[in-house]
Write a protein that holds these residues in place. Structure first.
Motif, short mmCIF file in Angstrom:
data_model
loop_
_atom_site.label_atom_id
_atom_site.label_comp_id
_atom_site.label_asym_id
_atom_site.label_seq_id
_atom_site.Cartn_x
_atom_site.Cartn_y
_atom_site.Cartn_z
N TYR A 14 0.74 -0.77 -0.12
CA TYR A 14 0.47 0.25 0.23
C TYR A 14 0.51 1.42 0.20
O TYR A 14 1.28 1.77 0.91
CB TYR A 14 -1.00 0.23 1.16
CG TYR A 14 -1.67 1.66 1.19
CD1 TYR A 14 -2.94 1.47 1.00
CD2 TYR A 14 -1.17 2.68 2.25
CE1 TYR A 14 -3.76 2.37 0.38
CE2 TYR A 14 -1.78 3.31 1.90
CZ TYR A 14 -4.04 3.19 0.92
OH TYR A 14 -3.77 4.53 1.85
N GLU A 15 0.56 1.81 -1.48
CA GLU A 15 1.31 3.27 -1.00
C GLU A 15 0.75 3.89 -1.98
O GLU A 15 0.60 3.97 -3.07
CB GLU A 15 2.68 2.88 -1.74
CG GLU A 15 4.17 4.71 -1.76
CD GLU A 15 4.16 4.51 -0.84
OE1 GLU A 15 4.42 4.12 0.74
OE2 GLU A 15 4.31 6.20 0.04
N PRO A 16 0.43 5.17 -1.25
CA PRO A 16 -0.30 5.81 -2.31
C PRO A 16 -0.40 6.72 -3.69
O PRO A 16 0.86 6.94 -3.28
CB PRO A 16 -0.67 7.25 -0.97
CG PRO A 16 -0.54 7.14 0.50
CD PRO A 16 1.21 5.78 0.10
N GLY A 17 -1.19 6.06 -4.60
CA GLY A 17 -0.52 6.86 -5.98
C GLY A 17 0.39 5.96 -6.86
O GLY A 17 -0.15 5.79 -7.78
N LEU A 18 0.60 4.54 -6.18
CA LEU A 18 1.95 3.94 -7.04
C LEU A 18 0.52 3.16 -7.59
O LEU A 18 1.17 3.07 -9.28
CB LEU A 18 2.20 3.01 -5.80
CG LEU A 18 3.02 2.25 -6.73
CD1 LEU A 18 4.60 2.67 -6.91
CD2 LEU A 18 3.89 1.13 -5.18
N GLU A 19 -0.31 2.73 -7.77
CA GLU A 19 -1.20 1.85 -8.27
C GLU A 19 -1.52 2.46 -9.70
O GLU A 19 -1.09 1.67 -10.54
CB GLU A 19 -2.37 1.40 -7.58
CG GLU A 19 -3.31 0.26 -8.96
CD GLU A 19 -4.78 -0.05 -7.90
OE1 GLU A 19 -4.86 0.38 -6.94
OE2 GLU A 19 -5.03 -1.21 -8.41
N GLU A 20 -2.02 3.70 -9.94
CA GLU A 20 -2.61 4.33 -10.65
C GLU A 20 -1.20 4.19 -11.51
O GLU A 20 -1.43 4.05 -13.08
CB GLU A 20 -3.18 5.79 -10.20
CG GLU A 20 -3.96 6.72 -11.00
CD GLU A 20 -2.89 7.02 -11.70
OE1 GLU A 20 -2.50 7.62 -13.02
OE2 GLU A 20 -1.87 8.46 -10.81
N MET A 21 -0.17 5.13 -11.04
CA MET A 21 0.99 4.80 -11.80
C MET A 21 2.33 3.55 -12.36
O MET A 21 1.74 3.85 -13.58
CB MET A 21 2.21 5.70 -11.16
CG MET A 21 2.97 6.27 -11.31
SD MET A 21 4.14 7.31 -10.06
CE MET A 21 4.87 7.72 -10.62
N VAL A 22 1.34 2.36 -11.37
CA VAL A 22 2.01 1.39 -11.79
C VAL A 22 1.46 1.05 -13.90
O VAL A 22 2.03 0.89 -14.60
CB VAL A 22 2.35 0.47 -11.19
CG1 VAL A 22 2.27 -1.59 -11.93
CG2 VAL A 22 3.04 0.36 -9.73
#
Ligand code: NAI
Ligand code: UGA
Length: 438
Positions: A47-55
């Motif tokens: 869980y790291e804010p913003g990471l999923e969308e960026m990946v």
């Protein structure tokens, strides 16, 4: 530019994704096949804010790939970045087995010039060990391939990792060749616009900068925890003291917050590793040993305040714990103060009802099923004799105190992060204990 990042953890996945976002072709590699399989399916392991969308965005753009085998297509990479773990060994020294395994793999497979960059946090001298490991493998193959090693320590914080990586305070690179320097300048050019510092040093100094920085930050925290504990005994208020100190530009306001001790995957292990490095070189880091000692005691403080409040009569009491991760905005439980507090509570025969917005699953792996993991903060407070605020997630800052008061059996709050106002809580019928405040 083609980049391989080896080790797809907090650092590898974030830095790989951020490099990809700047236009670099990145392959994130990990020996954990399940992790890579999930990433290929768009499941983000942390869980790291913003990471999923960026990946997902960079995978879709074709700039970010995942693999399990570094040797495959190794000669296509201009740079190989090593971001594997360096956990503490039994004596506290950094365990370099994963870093050296990556170095050996590189030595076993490269056929042309390669730049090997160590991003993992490693003790001074590791650059030379990496170079020797690569060279040994090349020699065994009878190959005379040119390569360079560089040190590029990472300073991102979990929970703010993307911002920290995209807008670094500074980028530190240790090199000993012009060719390596030129490549690293190219790689980091987009990140250091707006006058940010790209500092080139020699390799040992870059390695030391990382440890010295983390050790300094840990020292500030232990120092402030000591000051807070003294404030409490003298009738001063550490909040006011902190503000007054932080207004001096030579001190600055950041990282002066007292609490229940620093946790996480790095401060504890890096302080230990530096103490160990010094010891094995005949030097005693007295300040850092004290930093560790204060931190150990601080992690027990909330439990001790709770025990003293009930004059030792705590067996069978139910305690609500708000927050489990070592800090907000992460699911990372490594060295989390919550673990120490909860273990003490359980050992004393208390019942623990805990709630964390994202870390409950991770916590269950460490603490087991002896804890009741609740769906929300109010459920955790149900029938509780005490409420402990352990991690300062935003959602704990302004709870509905009437609902909490109604839910609890004994209305007492132990605030491990000094986020509440004691007078406000008193007006709502709560007893209130914090760290070093009046
Ligand atoms: N977590 C953080 O916020 C920061 C960590 N660091 C440093 O970065 C390094 C990595 O830390 P994390 O990302 O937290 O670790 P992590 O434990 O989250 O990830 C490390 C990954 O490396 C993989 N790995 C191990 N051996 C491998 C091999 N031979 N080939 C491919 N993959 C391999 C593991 O499977 C794991 O997924 C450590 O040295 C740490 O001190 C530095 C700055 C910030
Ligand atoms: O080497 C690393 O891994 C990283 O370690 C820390 O980052 P991180 O551990 O993710 O989180 P921090 O925000 O630094 O917090 C560490 C611990 O200190 C505690 N802390 C922090 C600040 C403060 O004022 N008081 C305090 O008790 C936090 O609650 C937490 O438990 C450093 O801040 C990063 O620069 C570094 O890259």
């Amino acid at each position: 530019m083609n980049l391989a990042i080896v080790g797809t953890g907090y650092v590898g996945l974030v830095s790989g994704t951020c490099f990809a976002d700047m236009g670099v072709n990145v392959t994130c590699i990990d020996i954990n096949e399940r992790k890579i399989e999930e990433l290929r399916r768009g499941v983000i392991p942390i869980y790291e804010p913003g990471l999923e969308e960026m990946v997902l965005r960079n995978v879709q753009a074709g700039r970010l790939r995942f693999g399990t085998d570094l040797s495959q297509g190794i000669d296509d990479y201009d740079v190989i970045v090593c971001a594997v773990g360096t956990p503490p060994g039994e004596d506290g020294s950094a365990d370099l087995q994963y870093v050296l395994e990556v170095a050996r793999t590189v030595g076993r497979h490269i056929g042309g010039y390669t730049l090997f960059v160590t991003k993992s946090t490693v003790p001074v001298g590791t650059g030379e060990l990496v170079r020797a490991a690569i060279r040994r493998e090349l020699d065994q193959r009878g190959m005379n391939v040119e390569f360079d090693v560089a040190s590029n320590p990472e300073f991102l914080k979990e929970g703010a990792a993307i911002k920290d990586f995209m807008e670094p305070d500074r980028v530190v690179v240790g090199v000993d060749s012009g060719r390596a320097r030129t490549i690293m300048e190219r790689l980091y050019k987009p990140f250091i616009e707006n006058g940010r510092l790209l500092l080139f040093t020699d390799i040992p100094s870059a390695e030391m900068i990382k440890y010295a920085s983390n050790a300094m930050l840990a020292t500030r925290i232990s120092f402030m925890n000591d000051i807070a504990n003294l404030c409490e005994r003298l009738g001063a208020d550490v909040d006011m003291v902190r503000q007054g100190m932080g207004a001096d530009p030579r001190i600055g306001p950041k990282f002066l917050y007292p609490g229940i001790g620093y946790g996480g995957s790095c401060f504890p292990k890096d302080v230990k590793a530096l103490v160990n490095t010094a010891r094995s070189n005949g030097y005693d880091m007295k300040v850092l040993r004290a930093v560790e000692e204060v931190n150990g005691a601080q992690k027990r403080l909330l439990f001790e305040k709770f025990r003293d409040y009930f004059r030792g009569d705590i067996a069978g009491r139910r305690v609500a714990v708000w927050g489990l991760s070592f800090k907000p905005e992460t699911d990372d439980m490594r060295e989390a103060p919550s673990v120490v507090i909860i273990e003490h509570l359980l050992r004393a025969g208390c019942e623990v009802c805990a709630y964390d917005p994202v870390a409950s699953e991770e916590a269950r792996r460490i603490l087991g099923d002896g804890v009741r993991y609740c769906r929300d903060k109010y459920e955790a407070a149900e029938g509780a004799d005490a409420l402990m605020l352990v991690t300062e997630w935003q959602e704990f800052r302004m709870p509905d105190w009437c609902a909490v008061r109604k839910a609890m059996r004994t209305p007492v709050v132990f605030d491990g992060r000094n986020i509440y106002n004691g007078e406000e809580l008193a007006a709502k019928g709560f007893a209130y204990c914090s760290i070093g405040r009046r």
